[in-house]
Structures are given as C-alpha cells and as structure tokens.
Design an enzyme around this catalytic site. Structure first.
Site, mmCIF file in Angstrom:
data_model
loop_
_atom_site.group_PDB
_atom_site.id
_atom_site.type_symbol
_atom_site.label_atom_id
_atom_site.label_comp_id
_atom_site.label_asym_id
_atom_site.label_seq_id
_atom_site.Cartn_x
_atom_site.Cartn_y
_atom_site.Cartn_z
ATOM 1 C CB CYS A 72 27.247 43.454 54.446
ATOM 2 S SG CYS A 72 28.568 44.383 53.695
ATOM 3 N N GLY A 92 35.167 27.881 48.614
ATOM 4 C CA GLY A 92 34.531 29.034 47.978
ATOM 5 C C GLY A 92 35.131 30.315 48.541
ATOM 6 C CG HIS A 94 53.805 53.996 32.301
ATOM 7 N ND1 HIS A 94 53.820 52.621 32.205
ATOM 8 C CD2 HIS A 94 55.092 54.380 32.529
ATOM 9 C CE1 HIS A 94 55.072 52.190 32.336
ATOM 10 N NE2 HIS A 94 55.870 53.236 32.545
#
Ligand code: FAD
Ligand code: NAI
Length: 468
Positions: A46, A184, A447
């Site tokens: 990773c 992928g 919002h």
C-alpha cells in the site's frame, strides 16, 4: 500478561496496512510485539508500491489534465502546462518516504520491534528471520499479495516495456501507446494517469464490462465515461502473447471465447489482471498450515487459522484485497489475541476507484440481490440534478441506493461522482448502524453539497426525490 518462555507475545509477519496496524494495536494493548518485514521500508504494498504512489500520480496527473484543457478551460482560465515528469515522480517518492517513515516513527513510539528480513516458519511458535530464530506465543501472518502473472506476457519492470503496477508507477517517459491488460481497478487508475499525461491508452478486458464485482449500472456507466475520456476499450478480449523488440511490443489478442486473432503494437504494456496471496518461502507446512485452492490462508471469524496460535489477516486471507480491510482486520486480530473481542463487519467494506469521476460502492449490488433472491427497492439520483455538482460543472455520474423491499434497510450504495470516495463513508456509517433509506432521507444534509445526492437517492427509494 507476558509469557517469558517466548521472545515475544506476538510476532507479526509483514508490515503492510494489515501487519503494521496489528503490531501497533498489540503493543498498545501491552503485548511485547515484533514485526518482520523483508522490504527496506515499512508500509507494505500500500505505502510503497500501491495506494499511496498511485494516488499521488492520480492527483498530479489530474492537475495536469485540468490545466491542459479540462476544467480550467471551462472556467475561462487559459494555461499551457508543461510536464516535468521527473518532478512529478519525485513528489510521489517524497509522499511515499514521508508515510513509510511515519510508520517507522509509530513503531518506535509504540515499542514495536522491527525485525528486518524474510520470515519462514520452523514450527508453530518459531520463525527464522535470516539466521536468527525468533519465538512467539502468537503469530500473525500478514504477508499480503503480489501480481498475478499472465502466461505468454513476461513482466520486466527494469526493462520498462512490459510492466506490472510497480513498473507503471515508475516509468521515466510518457508512453506513446500503453496497452493495459485487465480493466480492473489498477488498469483504470494507472491507465488514467498515463492517458492524462498524453499516452494513447487501450484497455483489453476479458469480460464484457470493466470493474468486475461492482454494480452493473456503475460498470456500464464507468465504461462509457472512460471511453469518452479517450481510452480505447477492447472488451471481451484477451491477450495471448507479447514480444518485445527494441522500443516496440507486439501483442496477440483474441476474443475471450477464442478466435479472431489480431496483433496490436504498443510502446508499453501494463499487466493488471489481479493479485494473488503471498506465501512464498514462508514454509507454512512446518507450522502445520496449508493454503486453499486460491492460494489463501483460511481463517475463522476471529482470524484464527487451523493452528490455534497462528492468525491471518489482509490480502493473504479470503476477502477483498483492500488496505482498509487489512487495517481493520489488523486491529481486530490484535484485540482477539489480547483476549478482547475484535470484530470486522465484512458486509460493510467500501471500495473506491480513484479515477475522475471517482467510483465507489459498499454492500450488495443489484445483481447480488437477484442472485440471492432478495426483494429490493432501488433509488437513483443523477449528479446532473445535484446543485453543487451543477455549480462546479462536474455533473457526471449518479448515486444508487439498494434497500430491502420489506424492511427498507439499506443493503448497498453505489456512486459515480467526483467525490464518490468521500461520499461513500456516509453510506458505510448508515449501513453499520442498520439505517433504512428513510433514515438517510430524513437526515439533514448541508446545502449545497455532493452528499445531498445520497439523501435524494434515498428519497428516490420511496419514489419521492425533490429535485428530479
Ligand atoms: P501488503 O501491503 O502486501 O504487505 C505485506 C508485506 O509483507 C509486504 O511489505 C511484504 O514485503 C511483506 N512480506 C511478505 N512475505 C514476507 C516474509 N515471509 N517475511 C517478511 N516480510 C514479508 N487498496 C486500497 O484499499 N486502496 C487503494 O487505493 C489501493 N491502491 C492500490 C494500488 C496498487 C497499484 C496496488 C498494487 C494495490 C492497491 N491497493 C489499494 C491494495 C492494497 O495495497 C492492499 O490491499 C494492501 O496493501 C494489503 O495489505 P496487507 O497488509 O495484507 O499486505
Ligand atoms: P482486478 O481484479 O481489479 O481486475 C483485473 C481485471 O483483469 C478483471 O477485470 C479481469 O476480468 C481482467 N482479466 C483477467 N485476466 C485477463 C486476461 N487474460 N486478459 C484480459 N483481462 C483479464 O485486479 P487489478 O486491477 O490487478 O487489481 C488487483 C487488486 O488490487 C484489486 O482487486 C484491488 O483489490 C486492489 N486495488 C485496489 C485499488 C483501490 O482500492 N482503489 C487500486 C488498485 C488495486
């Protein structure tokens, strides 16, 4: 309570996101802990050659594309960007160095001993690290995964023509024509990087849609978006061979079902057809362990293997090969070893593809629901109708909520949107707490935000979105 007949209470093999997190948690819980890692740096696939360098290049290349005519032009900003690939690569390397160094710091801070070298079992409590014998009461296998090879297509990262993901993260020139084998996650992320920087990119995918495992609507829409961005898509095709001559690679390709053989030429090839568990040289048999048909180490619900003091987590055990899944398993296994109750809810593991737009999902797909005979209600809301996306002029994609038809409990959420990777976290929390679509619909969302699209998709499950 330390058991003095062993060198350590816990020995962890592998310092990827599974192993290093398990080590830190075990040490936090008062266990004398060591972690064996054969790489020069901590952090596993990773941090060294996976999530982090790929995200760094995705970010850098996205800035380049924006400036070169993407959203800059939309907003009346004119720029003529010039690429310094060496600088981009150096910045990526810097990010990796800072993060891997960070794990080394955390090991020191938590008093985890890093044993440098390759680990191989001698017996269920003893591991050889080079010439050193190390014993531990409990041992965690967190050895991760590596690239699945494709017969007839030999990866040579040093030669920089036919590469795997590690090679594709380190090219020293922008390919003229990059052929990506496998549509992928890796193929689409790294294909996007090089396309944005100027490469012609062709994706050869065995199946008739990209991104297997994701929801069907998402796969279809993603395929269209990548095509529109300029990636050539050869769906339903497979590569049967490749030969390198100087700077040219010649590939033979045929239909997945066989026949219609053709050749195409490329300057570079990326092999990204999946990853397989890494158990090479571990001498599992000496510990009384073996692997299943897929090369994985089988574990029970508590991450325990068939040998009671040996545990397994991350890419080397069944489940999605994702860093956050490995990390959560790392925490849980350490807690179980310490006598606590460590649990991972494998029904709520999100997955994110960090392209532009991002693609994210958690829980079941509509196809899964059909296959399992579940009766579901679906709510969909397009980003085109989301005011923030509209204001930002980034209206591609949609949010799809899948809820149980009877109980309304949310079973899956799928998103294509510029911020899908961030938006999916809300869906995970909701699902972890057993939320219904109504719960999401009646939760106040700020919002204008992209997140309002999830609220509206949840309202759409009841057939009552406001802005559509
Ligand atoms: P690994 O990270 O593979 O670590 C295992 C470590 O064990 C390695 O460092 C290895 O050297 C060491 N080791 C193995 N055998 C031994 C031994 N016998 N002795 C000593 N040490 C040993 N996942 C995401 O969630 N998000 C992403 O964005 C993402 N991007 C990715 C991009 C790429 C290009 C790739 C290749 C993968 C990506 N992944 C991503 C997947 C992610 O990297 C893995 O799921 C994750 O690293 C698995 O963690 P792990 O701890 O199980 O194993
Ligand atoms: P993948 O499993 O995601 O995709 C491989 C693709 O190759 C599939 O679509 C498959 O159908 C295709 N394929 C297989 N054989 C083929 C052939 N002979 N010819 C043409 N196509 C073929 O594997 P990928 O992309 O290599 O990634 C491996 C794993 O790494 C992922 O499954 C994921 O777990 C992890 N990863 C996660 C990322 C993220 O979370 N953003 C990013 C990158 C990797």
């Amino acid at each position: 309570m330390a058991d003095h007949s062993y060198d350590y209470d816990v020995l962890i093999i592998g310092a990827g996101p599974g192993g290093y997190v398990a080590a830190i948690r075990a040490a936090q819980l008062g266990l004398k802990t060591a972690c064996v890692e054969s790489r020069e740096t901590l952090g596993g696939t990773c941090l060294n050659v996976g999530c982090i360098p790929s995200k760094a290049l995705l970010h850098g290349s996205e800035l380049f594309e924006e400036a070169a005519g993407g959203h800059f032009a939309t907003w009346g900003i004119t720029a003529t960007p010039k690429l310094d690939l060496g600088k981009m690569m150096a910045e990526k390397t810097k990010a990796v160095g800072e993060l891997t160094g960070g794990i080394e710091f955390l090991f020191k801070k938590n008093k985890v001993t890093w044993l440098k070298g390759h680990a191989a079992f001698e017996d269920a409590h003893t591991v050889n690290v080079g010439s050193e014998k190390v014993t531990a009461k409990d041992i965690v296998i967190a050895t991760g995964s590596n690239v699945t090879p494709l017969p007839g297509v030999t990866v040579d990262n040093a030669g920089k023509r036919i590469v795997d993901s590690t090679g594709a993260l380190d090219l020293d020139e922008v390919p003229e024509h990059l052929v990506v084998i496998g549509g992928g996650v890796i193929g689409l992320e790294l294909g996007s990087v090089w396309r944005r920087l100027g490469a012609k990119v062709t994706v050869v995918e065995f199946l008739d849609q990209v991104l297997p495992g994701m929801d069907g609507d998402v796969r279809k829409e993603a395929g269209k978006i990548f095509k529109k961005q300029g990636m050539a898509m050869m769906l339903g095709h497979k590569v049967t061979g490749a030969s390198v001559k100087g700077k040219k690679v010649t590939l033979t390709i045929e239909k997945s079902a066989g026949g219609d053989e053709q050749t195409i030429e490329a300057s570079h090839v990326l092999v990204s057809i999946g990853r397989r568990p890494n158990t090479d040289g571990l001498a599992l048999d000496k510990a009384g362990l073996s692997v299943n048909k897929r090369g994985q180490i089988e574990i029970d619900h508590d991450f325990r293997t068939s040998v009671p003091n040996i545990w397994g987590i991350g890419d080397v055990v069944p489940g999605p090969m994702l860093a956050h899944k490995a990390e959560d398993e790392g925490i849980a296994v350490a807690e179980n070893i310490a006598g606590l109750t460590g649990i991972v809810n494998h029904d709520v593991i999100p997955s994110v593809v960090y392209t532009a737009p991002e693609i994210a999902g958690v829980g079941i797909t509509e196809e899964d629901a059909k296959e399992r005979g579940l009766s579901v209600k679906i709510g969909k809301f397009p980003m085109m109708a989301n005011s923030r996306a509209k204001a930002n002029r980034d209206t591609e994609g949609f949010v799809k909520v899948i809820a149980d038809a009877e109980t309304d409990r949310v079973l899956g959420v799928w998103i294509i949107a510029s911020l899908a990777g961030t938006m999916i976290a809300e869906a995970c929390i909701a699902m972890e707490f057993g939320a219904t679509s109504e719960d999401i619909a009646y939760t106040c969302h700020a919002h204008p935000t992209h997140a309002e699209a999830l609220k509206e998709a949840a309202m759409a499950v009841q057939g009552k979105p406001i802005h559509m």
